[in-house]
Design a protein around this motif. Sequence first.
Motif, PDB file in Angstrom:
ATOM      1  N   MET A 123       0.838  -1.204   0.000  1.00  0.00           N
ATOM      2  CA  MET A 123       0.000   0.000   0.000  1.00  0.00           C
ATOM      3  C   MET A 123       0.870   1.251   0.000  1.00  0.00           C
ATOM      4  N   PHE A 124       1.897   1.257   0.835  1.00  0.00           N
ATOM      5  CA  PHE A 124       2.805   2.407   0.935  1.00  0.00           C
ATOM      6  C   PHE A 124       3.484   2.670  -0.411  1.00  0.00           C
ATOM      7  N   ILE A 125       4.015   1.609  -1.027  1.00  0.00           N
ATOM      8  CA  ILE A 125       4.704   1.750  -2.313  1.00  0.00           C
ATOM      9  C   ILE A 125       3.727   2.210  -3.387  1.00  0.00           C
ATOM     10  N   GLY A 126       2.531   1.617  -3.410  1.00  0.00           N
ATOM     11  CA  GLY A 126       1.533   1.985  -4.410  1.00  0.00           C
ATOM     12  C   GLY A 126       1.105   3.436  -4.291  1.00  0.00           C
ATOM     13  N   LEU A 127       0.903   3.910  -3.071  1.00  0.00           N
ATOM     14  CA  LEU A 127       0.514   5.298  -2.862  1.00  0.00           C
ATOM     15  C   LEU A 127       1.614   6.249  -3.324  1.00  0.00           C
ATOM     16  N   TYR A 128       2.861   5.889  -3.044  1.00  0.00           N
ATOM     17  CA  TYR A 128       3.970   6.744  -3.474  1.00  0.00           C
ATOM     18  C   TYR A 128       4.052   6.784  -5.001  1.00  0.00           C
ATOM     19  N   MET A 129       3.911   5.607  -5.641  1.00  0.00           N
ATOM     20  CA  MET A 129       4.002   5.552  -7.096  1.00  0.00           C
ATOM     21  C   MET A 129       2.862   6.322  -7.759  1.00  0.00           C
ATOM     22  N   ALA A 130       1.662   6.225  -7.168  1.00  0.00           N
ATOM     23  CA  ALA A 130       0.487   6.848  -7.780  1.00  0.00           C
ATOM     24  C   ALA A 130       0.431   8.353  -7.529  1.00  0.00           C
ATOM     25  N   PHE A 131       0.861   8.784  -6.356  1.00  0.00           N
ATOM     26  CA  PHE A 131       0.635  10.173  -5.975  1.00  0.00           C
ATOM     27  C   PHE A 131       1.909  10.954  -5.623  1.00  0.00           C
ATOM     28  N   GLY A 132       3.067  10.281  -5.613  1.00  0.00           N
ATOM     29  CA  GLY A 132       4.315  10.967  -5.316  1.00  0.00           C
ATOM     30  C   GLY A 132       4.677  11.957  -6.416  1.00  0.00           C
ATOM     31  N   ARG A 133       5.386  12.988  -6.070  1.00  0.00           N
ATOM     32  CA  ARG A 133       5.770  14.032  -7.017  1.00  0.00           C
ATOM     33  C   ARG A 133       7.266  13.917  -7.330  1.00  0.00           C
ATOM     34  N   ALA A 134       7.602  14.121  -8.587  1.00  0.00           N
ATOM     35  CA  ALA A 134       8.992  14.006  -9.020  1.00  0.00           C
ATOM     36  C   ALA A 134       9.874  15.087  -8.414  1.00  0.00           C
ATOM     37  N   ASP A 135       9.272  16.209  -7.993  1.00  0.00           N
ATOM     38  CA  ASP A 135      10.088  17.311  -7.464  1.00  0.00           C
ATOM     39  C   ASP A 135      10.260  17.253  -5.944  1.00  0.00           C
ATOM     40  N   TRP A 136       9.753  16.211  -5.294  1.00  0.00           N
ATOM     41  CA  TRP A 136       9.986  16.059  -3.861  1.00  0.00           C
ATOM     42  C   TRP A 136      11.476  15.834  -3.613  1.00  0.00           C
ATOM     43  N   ARG A 137      12.051  16.532  -2.649  1.00  0.00           N
ATOM     44  CA  ARG A 137      13.464  16.405  -2.351  1.00  0.00           C
ATOM     45  C   ARG A 137      13.716  16.459  -0.839  1.00  0.00           C
ATOM     46  N   LEU A 138      14.620  15.601  -0.387  1.00  0.00           N
ATOM     47  CA  LEU A 138      15.136  15.664   0.980  1.00  0.00           C
ATOM     48  C   LEU A 138      16.563  16.200   0.997  1.00  0.00           C
ATOM     49  N   GLY A 139      17.192  16.239  -0.184  1.00  0.00           N
ATOM     50  CA  GLY A 139      18.556  16.732  -0.292  1.00  0.00           C
ATOM     51  C   GLY A 139      19.017  16.697  -1.731  1.00  0.00           C
ATOM     52  N   ASP A 140      20.212  17.187  -1.968  1.00  0.00           N
ATOM     53  CA  ASP A 140      20.745  17.263  -3.332  1.00  0.00           C
ATOM     54  C   ASP A 140      21.742  16.158  -3.651  1.00  0.00           C
ATOM     55  N   VAL A 141      22.247  15.472  -2.627  1.00  0.00           N
ATOM     56  CA  VAL A 141      23.183  14.358  -2.842  1.00  0.00           C
ATOM     57  C   VAL A 141      22.782  13.199  -1.934  1.00  0.00           C
ATOM     58  N   MET A 142      23.163  11.986  -2.347  1.00  0.00           N
ATOM     59  CA  MET A 142      22.865  10.814  -1.525  1.00  0.00           C
ATOM     60  C   MET A 142      23.589  10.915  -0.185  1.00  0.00           C
ATOM     61  N   PRO A 143      22.864  10.672   0.909  1.00  0.00           N
ATOM     62  CA  PRO A 143      23.460  10.847   2.238  1.00  0.00           C
ATOM     63  C   PRO A 143      24.456   9.749   2.583  1.00  0.00           C
ATOM     64  N   LYS A 144      25.347  10.076   3.509  1.00  0.00           N
ATOM     65  CA  LYS A 144      26.294   9.098   4.039  1.00  0.00           C
ATOM     66  C   LYS A 144      26.122   9.062   5.557  1.00  0.00           C
ATOM     67  N   GLY A 145      27.110   8.572   6.256  1.00  0.00           N
ATOM     68  CA  GLY A 145      27.071   8.593   7.710  1.00  0.00           C
ATOM     69  C   GLY A 145      25.921   7.786   8.279  1.00  0.00           C
ATOM     70  N   ALA A 146      25.259   8.336   9.303  1.00  0.00           N
ATOM     71  CA  ALA A 146      24.224   7.616  10.045  1.00  0.00           C
ATOM     72  C   ALA A 146      23.026   7.273   9.164  1.00  0.00           C
ATOM     73  N   PHE A 147      22.647   8.195   8.279  1.00  0.00           N
ATOM     74  CA  PHE A 147      21.480   7.933   7.431  1.00  0.00           C
ATOM     75  C   PHE A 147      21.721   6.703   6.559  1.00  0.00           C
TER      76      PHE A 147
END
Length: 272
Positions: A123-147
């Motif tokens: 359900m979670f994956i389906g909702l993201y695929m159906a309604f997620g936006r391409a411009d959503w961002r948490l950052g500009d580069v892939m995180p390292k460290g603890a994340f």
Amino acid sequence: MPEMSVLVPLIGLLMVIGAFAGVLAGLLGVGGGIVLVPAFFYAFSALGYDSPQLMQICLGTSLATIIVTSLRSLNSHNKKGAVEWDILRGWGVGIVIGAIIGVAVATQLRSSVLQALFGGLGMFIGLYMAFGRADWRLGDVMPKGAFRAIGSPVIGFLSVLMGIGGGSFGVPTMTLFGVPIHRAVATASGYGVIIAVPSVIGFLFADIDVAPPLTVGAVNFGAFGVVVCMTLITAPWGAAIAHRMDPKPLKKVFGLFLILVALNMLRKVMFA
């Protein structure tokens, strides 16, 4: 062995499903397992092999096919120079660790629990695929460290509990941190390989009481053979299409389809 009148239509159905799963693996980066796990569940149930361990067989068999599908898809994407090998190397160790833990947990759970997990995460994956936006961002580069230390095992762990490659969790993670969608899809095919190989080894040693013919541990080699024959043909088609078109409209439709599949899986658990 089941009667031919039952077996032949199911083989035909698995061929169609395998072809569809191969295209999805290359086109959307979600991995064929998101289709194969429920397909195997309904096929094996129809053959009369419903048991408290049926979902383990579905997960193990799906992951076995993902080894072949992901390798073929990874090769196709790599020829186009689309694979982010630095991301794959950086996240790979944690993903493998999470996958191994996932096998250890999955082999101890009842089929109904794994069905509920598949339905909820689906359900979670389906909702993201159906309604997620391409411009959503948490950052500009892939995180390292603890994340990365926490996120990479989580991707491997959850993927094994659903019997899928890493694309369903890996592609959203990469795009949220600025990786272009085509490169995220290409790199996620590598996730599928490093999740599936250690997982299948573990599932081969699972102790299963009731299983369809041609099953070793929790891997059914009959269904594996039929599906792989089709995915070997169609996975490169999906990769080629992904580089020639915008897959977003199809992704939304598939997201809605996945929501329905997940809801049906949850319904079976609730009203079993």
